[in-house]
Motif scaffolding. Structure first.
Motif: not given
Length: 209
Positions: A161-187
């Motif tokens: 499965q893939t997710i398109r993370l575009l600026k301004g979009s909101k998603h309900y996702v697993r924490y581990n899928d976006v963990k690194k983006f949370l750390k660097n502030g992209d999400v």
């Protein structure tokens, strides 16, 4: 002061058995002690002078002794019932024989009635409460996020499965899928997924470190 009540509770809490055999002898001793205290108290109140300071102290002594014994009886029986209810969740609808033989018939009846109530409730809400008894591991925890910077398409931990993370979009996702983006502030994680995107201005304090 009689110690039968505290001995009763201590015997239950210190037992190596999940539910020890019912302590009829100690229950009987505590009940007899309550009756004796009550009789002594009635005699004092009937025959003595209320103006005596020592009488007040004696009345209080008997009164609190009776209350203490009653509390010990309540604690003993309540702890046994709490254990019986926990067994329904851990052992299913049948009590193990080594536990059942230590229970009173009234306690076994309580277990069956409690079990029936649970089954009836689960049938009404159409949900099996016995599934997923253990909390999920962190990689399976889902969170709401807002994409601050364009990231593009990412591959999830499911790998198919893939997710398109575009600026301004909101998603309900697993924490581990976006963990690194949370750390660097992209999400950033959001607590209210219905919040208007135009009112959300990400700050450094909102970034999940």
């Amino acid at each position: 002061m009689d110690t039968s009540g505290s001995q009763l509770v201590r015997e239950l809490l210190e037992s190596s058995y999940l539910i020890p055999s019912y302590s009829n002898h100690l229950i009987k001793k505590v009940n007899l002690q309550i009756k004796k205290e009550k009789k002594d108290l009635d005699e004092i109140i009937t025959n003595e002078d209320y103006d005596s300071p020592s009488l007040s102290a004696t009345i209080l002594y008997h009164h609190f002794s009776i209350r203490r014994s009653k509390r010990c009886l309540c604690v003993y029986h309540n702890e046994r019932l709490k254990t019986i209810k926990r067994l329904r969740w851990t052992h299913g609808s049948t009590l193990p024989s080594e536990i059942s033989e230590n229970c009173l018939q009234e306690e076994r009846n309580f277990f069956q009635e409690y079990s029936l109530l649970l089954m009836k409730y689960m049938s009404q809400i159409r949900l099996d409460l016995y599934q997923n008894m253990n909390p999920p591991c962190s990689k399976n925890i889902y969170i709401h996020v807002l994409v601050v910077n364009d990231i593009g398409e990412i591959l999830t931990n499911f790998e198919t499965q893939t997710i398109r993370l575009l600026k301004g979009s909101k998603h309900y996702v697993r924490y581990n899928d976006v963990k690194k983006f949370l750390k660097n502030g992209d999400v950033i994680q959001i607590t209210n997924p219905k919040e208007n995107l135009q009112t959300m201005t990400p700050t450094k304090n909102q970034i999940n470190k």
